[in-house]
Design an enzyme around this catalytic site. Structure first.
Site, PDB file in Angstrom:
ATOM      1  N   ASN A 102       1.691  29.025  -5.882  1.00 10.82           N
ATOM      2  CA  ASN A 102       2.524  30.034  -6.082  1.00 10.82           C
ATOM      3  C   ASN A 102       3.252  30.495  -6.551  1.00 10.82           C
ATOM      4  O   ASN A 102       3.439  29.762  -7.136  1.00 10.82           O
ATOM      5  CB  ASN A 102       2.872  30.043  -4.664  1.00 10.82           C
ATOM      6  CG  ASN A 102       1.946  30.134  -2.954  1.00 10.82           C
ATOM      7  OD1 ASN A 102       0.168  30.122  -4.030  1.00 10.82           O
ATOM      8  ND2 ASN A 102       1.916  29.275  -1.823  1.00 10.82           N
ATOM      9  N   HIS A 119       1.264  28.533 -11.544  1.00  6.54           N
ATOM     10  CA  HIS A 119       1.164  29.613 -12.019  1.00  6.54           C
ATOM     11  C   HIS A 119       1.931  30.272 -12.273  1.00  6.54           C
ATOM     12  O   HIS A 119       2.121  31.491 -12.496  1.00  6.54           O
ATOM     13  CB  HIS A 119       0.066  30.352 -11.138  1.00  6.54           C
ATOM     14  CG  HIS A 119      -1.464  29.874 -10.965  1.00  6.54           C
ATOM     15  ND1 HIS A 119      -2.139  30.161  -9.476  1.00  6.54           N
ATOM     16  CD2 HIS A 119      -1.980  28.613 -11.785  1.00  6.54           C
ATOM     17  CE1 HIS A 119      -3.028  29.005  -9.816  1.00  6.54           C
ATOM     18  NE2 HIS A 119      -3.468  28.535 -11.564  1.00  6.54           N
ATOM     19  N   CYS A 127      10.323  39.479 -21.666  1.00 11.40           N
ATOM     20  CA  CYS A 127       9.200  40.732 -22.833  1.00 11.40           C
ATOM     21  C   CYS A 127       8.205  40.520 -23.795  1.00 11.40           C
ATOM     22  O   CYS A 127       8.517  39.388 -24.831  1.00 11.40           O
ATOM     23  CB  CYS A 127      10.332  41.285 -24.093  1.00 11.40           C
ATOM     24  SG  CYS A 127      10.015  42.310 -24.829  1.00 11.40           S
ATOM     25  N   CYS A 130      10.370  40.401 -27.889  1.00 11.84           N
ATOM     26  CA  CYS A 130      11.072  39.563 -28.575  1.00 11.84           C
ATOM     27  C   CYS A 130      11.242  39.209 -27.337  1.00 11.84           C
ATOM     28  O   CYS A 130      11.619  37.943 -28.212  1.00 11.84           O
ATOM     29  CB  CYS A 130      12.379  40.549 -28.743  1.00 11.84           C
ATOM     30  SG  CYS A 130      13.010  41.085 -27.193  1.00 11.84           S
ATOM     31  N   CYS A 151      14.438  45.459 -27.126  1.00 11.24           N
ATOM     32  CA  CYS A 151      13.522  46.506 -28.032  1.00 11.24           C
ATOM     33  C   CYS A 151      12.564  47.654 -27.614  1.00 11.24           C
ATOM     34  O   CYS A 151      11.226  47.884 -27.894  1.00 11.24           O
ATOM     35  CB  CYS A 151      12.227  44.533 -28.354  1.00 11.24           C
ATOM     36  SG  CYS A 151      11.568  44.048 -27.439  1.00 11.24           S
ATOM     37  N   GLY A 188      -3.247  25.663   2.484  1.00 10.54           N
ATOM     38  CA  GLY A 188      -3.439  26.746   2.778  1.00 10.54           C
ATOM     39  C   GLY A 188      -4.025  27.807   1.237  1.00 10.54           C
ATOM     40  O   GLY A 188      -3.584  27.748   0.517  1.00 10.54           O
TER      41      GLY A 188
HETATM   42  P1  NAD Z   1      -6.633  32.786  -1.683  1.00 14.68           P
HETATM   43  O1  NAD Z   1      -5.691  33.462  -1.133  1.00 14.68           O
HETATM   44  O2  NAD Z   1      -7.898  32.311  -2.200  1.00 14.68           O
HETATM   45  O3  NAD Z   1      -6.604  32.376  -0.388  1.00 14.68           O
HETATM   46  C1  NAD Z   1      -5.958  31.617   0.920  1.00 14.68           C
HETATM   47  C2  NAD Z   1      -5.804  30.521   2.179  1.00 14.68           C
HETATM   48  O4  NAD Z   1      -4.905  30.202   2.883  1.00 14.68           O
HETATM   49  C3  NAD Z   1      -7.306  30.679   2.231  1.00 14.68           C
HETATM   50  O5  NAD Z   1      -7.985  28.956   2.194  1.00 14.68           O
HETATM   51  C4  NAD Z   1      -6.825  30.954   4.002  1.00 14.68           C
HETATM   52  O6  NAD Z   1      -7.836  30.144   5.191  1.00 14.68           O
HETATM   53  C5  NAD Z   1      -5.402  30.179   4.609  1.00 14.68           C
HETATM   54  N1  NAD Z   1      -4.515  30.644   5.265  1.00 14.68           N
HETATM   55  C6  NAD Z   1      -4.115  32.330   5.652  1.00 14.68           C
HETATM   56  N2  NAD Z   1      -3.508  32.052   6.050  1.00 14.68           N
HETATM   57  C7  NAD Z   1      -3.122  30.968   6.576  1.00 14.68           C
HETATM   58  C8  NAD Z   1      -2.065  29.673   6.993  1.00 14.68           C
HETATM   59  N3  NAD Z   1      -1.235  30.844   8.184  1.00 14.68           N
HETATM   60  N4  NAD Z   1      -1.107  28.664   6.878  1.00 14.68           N
HETATM   61  C9  NAD Z   1      -2.354  27.739   6.028  1.00 14.68           C
HETATM   62  N5  NAD Z   1      -2.950  28.750   5.655  1.00 14.68           N
HETATM   63  C10 NAD Z   1      -3.997  30.113   5.425  1.00 14.68           C
HETATM   64  O7  NAD Z   1      -5.404  31.713  -2.212  1.00 14.68           O
HETATM   65  P2  NAD Z   1      -5.009  30.695  -3.141  1.00 14.68           P
HETATM   66  O8  NAD Z   1      -6.175  29.609  -2.995  1.00 14.68           O
HETATM   67  O9  NAD Z   1      -3.900  30.126  -3.029  1.00 14.68           O
HETATM   68  O10 NAD Z   1      -5.835  31.206  -4.836  1.00 14.68           O
HETATM   69  C11 NAD Z   1      -5.148  32.124  -5.114  1.00 14.68           C
HETATM   70  C12 NAD Z   1      -4.102  32.425  -6.246  1.00 14.68           C
HETATM   71  O11 NAD Z   1      -3.680  34.059  -5.641  1.00 14.68           O
HETATM   72  C13 NAD Z   1      -3.180  31.291  -6.321  1.00 14.68           C
HETATM   73  O12 NAD Z   1      -3.300  30.611  -7.830  1.00 14.68           O
HETATM   74  C14 NAD Z   1      -1.574  32.076  -6.300  1.00 14.68           C
HETATM   75  O13 NAD Z   1      -1.244  31.784  -7.696  1.00 14.68           O
HETATM   76  C15 NAD Z   1      -1.721  33.239  -6.151  1.00 14.68           C
HETATM   77  N6  NAD Z   1      -1.224  34.086  -5.036  1.00 14.68           N
HETATM   78  C16 NAD Z   1       0.269  33.516  -4.641  1.00 14.68           C
HETATM   79  C17 NAD Z   1       0.399  33.803  -3.459  1.00 14.68           C
HETATM   80  C18 NAD Z   1       2.236  33.101  -3.754  1.00 14.68           C
HETATM   81  O14 NAD Z   1       3.024  33.395  -4.379  1.00 14.68           O
HETATM   82  N7  NAD Z   1       2.633  32.999  -2.164  1.00 14.68           N
HETATM   83  C19 NAD Z   1       0.077  35.067  -2.695  1.00 14.68           C
HETATM   84  C20 NAD Z   1      -1.399  35.323  -3.864  1.00 14.68           C
HETATM   85  C21 NAD Z   1      -1.943  35.017  -4.326  1.00 14.68           C
END
Ligand code: NAD
Length: 257
Positions: A102, A119, A127, A130, A151, A188
């Site tokens: 996340n 990530h 930027c 620069c 810049c 998740g």
């Molecule tokens: P994903 O979006 O591919 O999948 C989400 C997962 O979360 C699913 O398996 C789903 O079943 C599960 N889920 C849904 N509700 C939930 C809950 N209440 N509790 C637990 N699990 C739950 O997510 P990913 O596999 O992390 O990959 C997506 C990419 O997207 C990541 O690399 C991330 O960088 C990015 N992302 C980040 C955010 C954030 O920072 N919050 C949000 C969206 C996407």
């Protein structure tokens, strides 16, 4: 389900080193939608706006969506119970490290300290001209694409776009965690995003027990997961917290932590 939570708690108390591996799902109860699945952002937007080549060639289009997705509501999101329980586990010596995919900063806001962001983070902008960095909180998002005050170069959120490489520090931290952890606690994530998705399998081959929390089965569930706790992160982590800290568990006298 209760039995699985108690079994997970028993193992966590005995573990010498536990890593939490988190994905977008842990932040859903904070109001941030995931990319995939029900209510996922890719049902509404085209993921190509987050490809680095597309962003550099079409900054106005990309920035409009990036603002919509990451800045209009990310800032109002607060850590939920799952983030807080992980922070407490770290404080109490039950969690060594969080590897997160996340970019929302919620683990840190909950108090976790050993956080490695695979990530990057959306709270900083850099930027392309620069290299100057800005805090997102200090920037007005009224006019996009955002440009550098110094810049005039294009500002890019400091998270990893599709087509960019993963920063070395979290990459090393994730690999090390996968080789030393007794438990990998996956919360998740679909397990679809490479290369982050490979670390639970590496951990498994090094002897980790895989505990997973997700309302839906993921790519891991039927392949490497040992204990699948099916449910929402906040609700399940609250029950795990009760099992860890409020209830004496069988064989507690054997625990090393
Ligand atoms: P994903 O979006 O591919 O999948 C989400 C997962 O979360 C699913 O398996 C789903 O079943 C599960 N889920 C849904 N509700 C939930 C809950 N209440 N509790 C637990 N699990 C739950 O997510 P990913 O596999 O992390 O990959 C997506 C990419 O997207 C990541 O690399 C991330 O960088 C990015 N992302 C980040 C955010 C954030 O920072 N919050 C949000 C969206 C996407």
């Amino acid at each position: 389900m209760t039995e699985k939570i108690y079994e997970a708690a028993r193992l966590l108390k005995k573990s010498n080193f536990t890593t939490a591996f988190t994905g977008a799902g842990i932040s859903v109860e904070s109001g941030i939608p995931p990319f995939r699945g029900d209510g996922g952002l890719w049902n509404k937007y085209n993921p190509e706006v987050l490809e680095i080549g597309y962003f550099l060639n079409n900054p106005a289009i990309s920035w409009q969506v990036i603002k919509d997705i990451f800045y209009d509501f990310f800032d109002s999101a607060k850590p939920n119970k799952a983030h807080h329980v992980l922070a407490r586990m770290e404080l109490e010596g039950l969690l060594g490290r969080v590897i997160t995919q996340n970019i929302d900063n919620l683990h840190q806001e909950a108090g976790s300290r050993m956080v490695y962001e695979f990530h990057g983070n959306s709270k900083t902008l850099v930027c392309r001209g620069c290299n100057r960095s800005y805090k997102a909180a200090d920037i007005s998002f009224d006019y996009t694409p955002l440009t550098c005050r110094e810049c005039g170069g294009l500002l890019k959120p400091d998270f990893v776009f599709f087509g960019e490489s993963i920063p070395q520090i979290p990459l090393n931290a994730a690999y090390e965690a996968a080789t030393i952890s007794d438990i990998f606690l996956i919360i998740g994530t679909t397990g679809e995003v490479m290369p982050a998705n490979q670390f639970p399998a590496i951990a498994k081959t090094h002897g980790s027990t895989i505990i997973e929390i997700n309302p839906e089965p993921s790519l891991y569930t039927n392949v490497i997961t040992d204990i699948f706790i099916q449910g929402k992160a906040g609700e399940m982590m609250e029950r795990l917290e009760n099992a860890l800290f409020s209830t004496p568990l069988d064989n507690d006298q054997d625990c090393v932590n």
